[in-house]
Design a protein around this motif. Sequence first.
Motif, PDB file in Angstrom:
ATOM      1  N   ARG A   1       0.818  -1.211   0.000  1.00  0.00           N
ATOM      2  CA  ARG A   1       0.000   0.000   0.000  1.00  0.00           C
ATOM      3  C   ARG A   1       0.849   1.257   0.000  1.00  0.00           C
ATOM      4  O   ARG A   1       0.386   2.335  -0.392  1.00  0.00           O
ATOM      5  N   GLU A   2       2.120   1.140   0.432  1.00  0.00           N
ATOM      6  CA  GLU A   2       2.979   2.312   0.468  1.00  0.00           C
ATOM      7  C   GLU A   2       3.225   2.884  -0.917  1.00  0.00           C
ATOM      8  O   GLU A   2       3.436   4.088  -1.080  1.00  0.00           O
ATOM      9  N   LEU A   3       3.185   1.997  -1.939  1.00  0.00           N
ATOM     10  CA  LEU A   3       3.382   2.494  -3.303  1.00  0.00           C
ATOM     11  C   LEU A   3       2.254   3.431  -3.712  1.00  0.00           C
ATOM     12  O   LEU A   3       2.494   4.479  -4.334  1.00  0.00           O
ATOM     13  N   TYR A   4       1.029   3.077  -3.383  1.00  0.00           N
ATOM     14  CA  TYR A   4      -0.101   3.942  -3.716  1.00  0.00           C
ATOM     15  C   TYR A   4      -0.064   5.241  -2.913  1.00  0.00           C
ATOM     16  O   TYR A   4      -0.399   6.312  -3.443  1.00  0.00           O
ATOM     17  N   GLU A   5       0.331   5.151  -1.653  1.00  0.00           N
ATOM     18  CA  GLU A   5       0.413   6.357  -0.834  1.00  0.00           C
ATOM     19  C   GLU A   5       1.483   7.308  -1.357  1.00  0.00           C
ATOM     20  O   GLU A   5       1.267   8.530  -1.429  1.00  0.00           O
ATOM     21  N   ALA A   6       2.632   6.752  -1.762  1.00  0.00           N
ATOM     22  CA  ALA A   6       3.688   7.604  -2.312  1.00  0.00           C
ATOM     23  C   ALA A   6       3.258   8.211  -3.642  1.00  0.00           C
ATOM     24  O   ALA A   6       3.544   9.383  -3.922  1.00  0.00           O
ATOM     25  N   ALA A   7       2.558   7.434  -4.464  1.00  0.00           N
ATOM     26  CA  ALA A   7       2.084   7.963  -5.741  1.00  0.00           C
ATOM     27  C   ALA A   7       1.046   9.058  -5.531  1.00  0.00           C
ATOM     28  O   ALA A   7       1.024  10.059  -6.263  1.00  0.00           O
ATOM     29  N   ALA A   8       0.176   8.890  -4.539  1.00  0.00           N
ATOM     30  CA  ALA A   8      -0.816   9.925  -4.253  1.00  0.00           C
ATOM     31  C   ALA A   8      -0.158  11.210  -3.767  1.00  0.00           C
ATOM     32  O   ALA A   8      -0.579  12.320  -4.121  1.00  0.00           O
ATOM     33  N   LEU A   9       0.900  11.078  -2.970  1.00  0.00           N
ATOM     34  CA  LEU A   9       1.615  12.272  -2.517  1.00  0.00           C
ATOM     35  C   LEU A   9       2.301  12.987  -3.677  1.00  0.00           C
ATOM     36  O   LEU A   9       2.454  14.227  -3.656  1.00  0.00           O
ATOM     37  N   ASP A  10       2.709  12.222  -4.679  1.00  0.00           N
ATOM     38  CA  ASP A  10       3.341  12.831  -5.851  1.00  0.00           C
ATOM     39  C   ASP A  10       2.326  13.404  -6.838  1.00  0.00           C
ATOM     40  O   ASP A  10       2.727  13.940  -7.885  1.00  0.00           O
ATOM     41  N   GLY A  11       1.054  13.280  -6.523  1.00  0.00           N
ATOM     42  CA  GLY A  11       0.029  13.862  -7.373  1.00  0.00           C
ATOM     43  C   GLY A  11      -0.536  12.925  -8.427  1.00  0.00           C
ATOM     44  O   GLY A  11      -1.255  13.378  -9.322  1.00  0.00           O
ATOM     45  N   ALA A  12      -0.270  11.628  -8.337  1.00  0.00           N
ATOM     46  CA  ALA A  12      -0.790  10.671  -9.321  1.00  0.00           C
ATOM     47  C   ALA A  12      -2.260  10.389  -9.048  1.00  0.00           C
ATOM     48  O   ALA A  12      -2.665  10.174  -7.899  1.00  0.00           O
ATOM     49  N   GLY A  13      -3.061  10.389 -10.098  1.00  0.00           N
ATOM     50  CA  GLY A  13      -4.475  10.089  -9.964  1.00  0.00           C
ATOM     51  C   GLY A  13      -4.736   8.596  -9.936  1.00  0.00           C
ATOM     52  O   GLY A  13      -3.813   7.766  -9.945  1.00  0.00           O
ATOM     53  N   VAL A  14      -6.031   8.244  -9.898  1.00  0.00           N
ATOM     54  CA  VAL A  14      -6.402   6.834  -9.812  1.00  0.00           C
ATOM     55  C   VAL A  14      -5.963   6.081 -11.067  1.00  0.00           C
ATOM     56  O   VAL A  14      -5.377   4.992 -10.989  1.00  0.00           O
ATOM     57  N   TRP A  15      -6.220   6.637 -12.254  1.00  0.00           N
ATOM     58  CA  TRP A  15      -5.841   5.961 -13.478  1.00  0.00           C
ATOM     59  C   TRP A  15      -4.333   5.830 -13.599  1.00  0.00           C
ATOM     60  O   TRP A  15      -3.830   4.800 -14.062  1.00  0.00           O
ATOM     61  N   GLN A  16      -3.581   6.856 -13.197  1.00  0.00           N
ATOM     62  CA  GLN A  16      -2.118   6.760 -13.240  1.00  0.00           C
ATOM     63  C   GLN A  16      -1.603   5.701 -12.275  1.00  0.00           C
ATOM     64  O   GLN A  16      -0.632   4.990 -12.581  1.00  0.00           O
ATOM     65  N   GLN A  17      -2.229   5.576 -11.108  1.00  0.00           N
ATOM     66  CA  GLN A  17      -1.818   4.538 -10.172  1.00  0.00           C
ATOM     67  C   GLN A  17      -2.085   3.144 -10.741  1.00  0.00           C
ATOM     68  O   GLN A  17      -1.260   2.233 -10.602  1.00  0.00           O
ATOM     69  N   ILE A  18      -3.243   2.997 -11.385  1.00  0.00           N
ATOM     70  CA  ILE A  18      -3.547   1.690 -11.986  1.00  0.00           C
ATOM     71  C   ILE A  18      -2.577   1.380 -13.118  1.00  0.00           C
ATOM     72  O   ILE A  18      -2.099   0.249 -13.257  1.00  0.00           O
ATOM     73  N   ARG A  19      -2.261   2.399 -13.916  1.00  0.00           N
ATOM     74  CA  ARG A  19      -1.403   2.180 -15.081  1.00  0.00           C
ATOM     75  C   ARG A  19       0.045   1.961 -14.684  1.00  0.00           C
ATOM     76  O   ARG A  19       0.734   1.115 -15.283  1.00  0.00           O
ATOM     77  N   ARG A  20       0.530   2.699 -13.685  1.00  0.00           N
ATOM     78  CA  ARG A  20       1.947   2.649 -13.339  1.00  0.00           C
ATOM     79  C   ARG A  20       2.278   1.651 -12.235  1.00  0.00           C
ATOM     80  O   ARG A  20       3.431   1.204 -12.138  1.00  0.00           O
TER      81      ARG A  20
END
Length: 329
Positions: free
Chosen positions: A220-239
């Motif tokens: 889950r830390e990957l999603y939390e770090a991506a959210a802090l960097d400004g990544a949206g839901v679709w970017q999190q799913i894609r990356r």
Amino acid sequence: MTTTVEAGTPPVRTSPSGASPGPRRRTGRIRRVGLPYLLLLPALLLELLVHLVPMVIGVVMSFKELTQFYIRDWGAAPWSALDNYKVSVDFDAPVGEALLHSFLVTVAFTLLSVGLCWLIGTAAAVFMQDTFRGRGLLRALFLVPYALPVYAAVITWVFMFQHDNGLVNHVLHDQLGLTDKPSFWLIGDNSFIALLTVSVWKGWPFAFLIVMAGLQNIPRELYEAAALDGAGVWQQIRRITLPSLRPVNQVLVLVLFLWTFNDFNTPFVLFGRTAPTAADLISVHIYQASFVTWNFGTGSAMSVLLLLFLLLVTAVYLVLTSRGRRAAS
């Protein structure tokens, strides 16, 4: 009288009974190592009896002119060499042309079914990652189509696809008014849509279950770090989600492909012994060639060709996916 022991000779240890423990230890070690294989032996013999022996018999039958005249003693059927295979792949003749049409229908059906099962299952699994009230109940409901027996589920769909009093026509025509008149779903061109609907309905929960299990291994830390960097839901799913699920999806797609391409129960229960032309899957077509026309030699040759095709596709798929993993690493 005294007994002398030469210097440098190690003393021999003996058990209280006077016997050397070496053979006993060796026997116990053999028992511990061989016991698991001994327990697996009945299952292996049963697997060979159920799968390998009929496969070998089918290959032998494909080289024989086995028709209804030799059912009582199929071993007495004359050898036909490669004639059954030549008839099956002669696409200018009626038998080969019908087999080619069935093969193309099966390929289209398999690609659509596997793609929709994977898409719906992945979307549902990603949606279920968030915690909300009733998530456990919703997960259980999603798995109901996969848990139901195939015959019970497909027979239910047969009643729903009825022309006069089926639920599908009642909703689409009577309630929503999407069609001008009630449709025939089990005959004609609509039979392909009906078959695809049933296949996706009972297949996507398996994809949902496998993808949901694979999502548990993503930190889950990957999603939390991506959210802090400004990544949206679709970017999190894609990356994050899709690259992390690549090994799981590779196995899932292969299993779904093999299951769907070989599916016999769904079209047989849905349409009976003779499937419509638009939904003539190759599994039912081989059954018709064997048990309707009583030409078991040609039907066996078609089965062997199907086996070779699936082995070839599996080998190519495994080679491509292994190269993809190496390139990604």
